[in-house]
Scaffold this motif. Structure first.
Motif, PDB file in Angstrom:
ATOM      1  N   ALA A   8       0.829  -1.204   0.000  1.00  0.00           N
ATOM      2  CA  ALA A   8       0.000   0.000   0.000  1.00  0.00           C
ATOM      3  C   ALA A   8       0.866   1.257   0.000  1.00  0.00           C
ATOM      4  O   ALA A   8       0.532   2.259  -0.623  1.00  0.00           O
ATOM      5  CB  ALA A   8      -0.925  -0.006   1.211  1.00  0.00           C
ATOM      6  N   GLU A   9       1.971   1.205   0.707  1.00  0.00           N
ATOM      7  CA  GLU A   9       2.838   2.372   0.786  1.00  0.00           C
ATOM      8  C   GLU A   9       4.276   1.921   0.567  1.00  0.00           C
ATOM      9  O   GLU A   9       4.753   0.990   1.200  1.00  0.00           O
ATOM     10  CB  GLU A   9       2.707   3.017   2.168  1.00  0.00           C
ATOM     11  N   LEU A  10       4.965   2.580  -0.321  1.00  0.00           N
ATOM     12  CA  LEU A  10       6.332   2.235  -0.640  1.00  0.00           C
ATOM     13  C   LEU A  10       7.233   3.372  -0.185  1.00  0.00           C
ATOM     14  O   LEU A  10       7.085   4.508  -0.619  1.00  0.00           O
ATOM     15  CB  LEU A  10       6.486   2.016  -2.153  1.00  0.00           C
ATOM     16  N   VAL A  11       8.161   3.054   0.724  1.00  0.00           N
ATOM     17  CA  VAL A  11       9.050   4.068   1.270  1.00  0.00           C
ATOM     18  C   VAL A  11      10.471   3.764   0.807  1.00  0.00           C
ATOM     19  O   VAL A  11      10.991   2.681   1.038  1.00  0.00           O
ATOM     20  CB  VAL A  11       8.996   4.082   2.815  1.00  0.00           C
ATOM     21  N   LEU A  12      11.092   4.730   0.149  1.00  0.00           N
ATOM     22  CA  LEU A  12      12.468   4.590  -0.298  1.00  0.00           C
ATOM     23  C   LEU A  12      13.353   5.466   0.559  1.00  0.00           C
ATOM     24  O   LEU A  12      13.078   6.651   0.760  1.00  0.00           O
ATOM     25  CB  LEU A  12      12.596   5.002  -1.762  1.00  0.00           C
ATOM     26  N   THR A  13      14.421   4.880   1.086  1.00  0.00           N
ATOM     27  CA  THR A  13      15.352   5.653   1.905  1.00  0.00           C
ATOM     28  C   THR A  13      16.703   5.689   1.199  1.00  0.00           C
ATOM     29  O   THR A  13      17.111   4.714   0.571  1.00  0.00           O
ATOM     30  CB  THR A  13      15.521   5.020   3.302  1.00  0.00           C
ATOM     31  N   PRO A  14      17.430   6.796   1.317  1.00  0.00           N
ATOM     32  CA  PRO A  14      18.742   6.857   0.679  1.00  0.00           C
ATOM     33  C   PRO A  14      19.725   5.958   1.423  1.00  0.00           C
ATOM     34  O   PRO A  14      19.545   5.658   2.602  1.00  0.00           O
ATOM     35  CB  PRO A  14      19.129   8.333   0.804  1.00  0.00           C
ATOM     36  N   PRO A  15      20.770   5.513   0.750  1.00  0.00           N
ATOM     37  CA  PRO A  15      21.757   4.671   1.419  1.00  0.00           C
ATOM     38  C   PRO A  15      22.519   5.462   2.477  1.00  0.00           C
ATOM     39  O   PRO A  15      22.655   6.672   2.395  1.00  0.00           O
ATOM     40  CB  PRO A  15      22.692   4.231   0.291  1.00  0.00           C
ATOM     41  N   ALA A  16      23.010   4.738   3.478  1.00  0.00           N
ATOM     42  CA  ALA A  16      23.775   5.380   4.556  1.00  0.00           C
ATOM     43  C   ALA A  16      25.105   5.877   3.994  1.00  0.00           C
ATOM     44  O   ALA A  16      25.699   5.252   3.114  1.00  0.00           O
ATOM     45  CB  ALA A  16      24.023   4.382   5.678  1.00  0.00           C
ATOM     46  N   PRO A  17      25.607   7.010   4.488  1.00  0.00           N
ATOM     47  CA  PRO A  17      26.883   7.522   3.982  1.00  0.00           C
ATOM     48  C   PRO A  17      28.026   6.585   4.379  1.00  0.00           C
ATOM     49  O   PRO A  17      27.976   5.896   5.393  1.00  0.00           O
ATOM     50  CB  PRO A  17      27.026   8.883   4.658  1.00  0.00           C
ATOM     51  N   THR A  18      29.063   6.556   3.554  1.00  0.00           N
ATOM     52  CA  THR A  18      30.221   5.712   3.854  1.00  0.00           C
ATOM     53  C   THR A  18      31.014   6.330   4.996  1.00  0.00           C
ATOM     54  O   THR A  18      30.996   7.548   5.211  1.00  0.00           O
ATOM     55  CB  THR A  18      31.120   5.580   2.612  1.00  0.00           C
ATOM     56  N   LEU A  19      31.729   5.491   5.726  1.00  0.00           N
ATOM     57  CA  LEU A  19      32.469   5.967   6.885  1.00  0.00           C
ATOM     58  C   LEU A  19      33.683   6.805   6.494  1.00  0.00           C
ATOM     59  O   LEU A  19      33.977   7.813   7.115  1.00  0.00           O
ATOM     60  CB  LEU A  19      32.885   4.790   7.753  1.00  0.00           C
ATOM     61  N   SER A  20      34.403   6.367   5.502  1.00  0.00           N
ATOM     62  CA  SER A  20      35.590   7.128   5.094  1.00  0.00           C
ATOM     63  C   SER A  20      35.555   7.307   3.584  1.00  0.00           C
ATOM     64  O   SER A  20      35.222   6.380   2.853  1.00  0.00           O
ATOM     65  CB  SER A  20      36.867   6.408   5.519  1.00  0.00           C
TER      66      SER A  20
END
Length: 129
Positions: free
Chosen positions: A92-104
């Motif tokens: 019913a609802e599609l949520v897209l999240t951006p990828p987590a930032p890289t550590l270095s």
């Protein structure tokens, strides 16, 4: 040897699945009819015309025709309960999240990587390491 047998089995299974066995059998029947009718008629023209006029079928041609018809009847009389239905369901609802930032961050190489060792001279021959 086993790999070759497996390949032959796969090729045969694919041939049967697309109905190529009927083409092979019909070709063999036509070849036999062509030889027979050419010898009986005395000329190649007579043999070709009798082979492909559909008025002089051989027993193998009749068996092939009967086999094709029975195969078609089997596919038409399939049980409707066995019909495969494909259904797609969407959330019913599609949520897209951006990828987590890289550590270095990756190191910056503006000039490329410098190689510190020389390659072997003369180059190694095939098989040598």
């Amino acid at each position: 040897m086993l790999r070759r047998a497996a390949r032959l089995f796969i090729v045969a299974a694919l041939m049967f699945s697309i109905g190529l066995h009927w083409v092979v059998l019909q070709s063999a029947a036509w070849a036999g009819m062509l030889v027979t009718y050419t010898v009986q008629g005395g000329s190649l023209l007579t043999g070709v015309s009798q082979t492909f006029d559909s008025e002089h079928p051989c027993p193998l041609c009749l068996a092939i025709k009967k086999g094709k018809q029975s195969e078609k009847k089997e596919t038409r009389q399939a049980d409707p309960k066995q019909k495969i239905e494909l259904a797609l369901t969407f959330p019913a609802e599609l949520v897209l999240t951006p990828p987590a930032p890289t550590l270095s961050p990756l190191p910056d190489f503006p000039h490329g990587i410098v190689r510190r060792t020389k390659p072997p001279f003369p180059p190694p021959r095939r098989g040598e390491v």
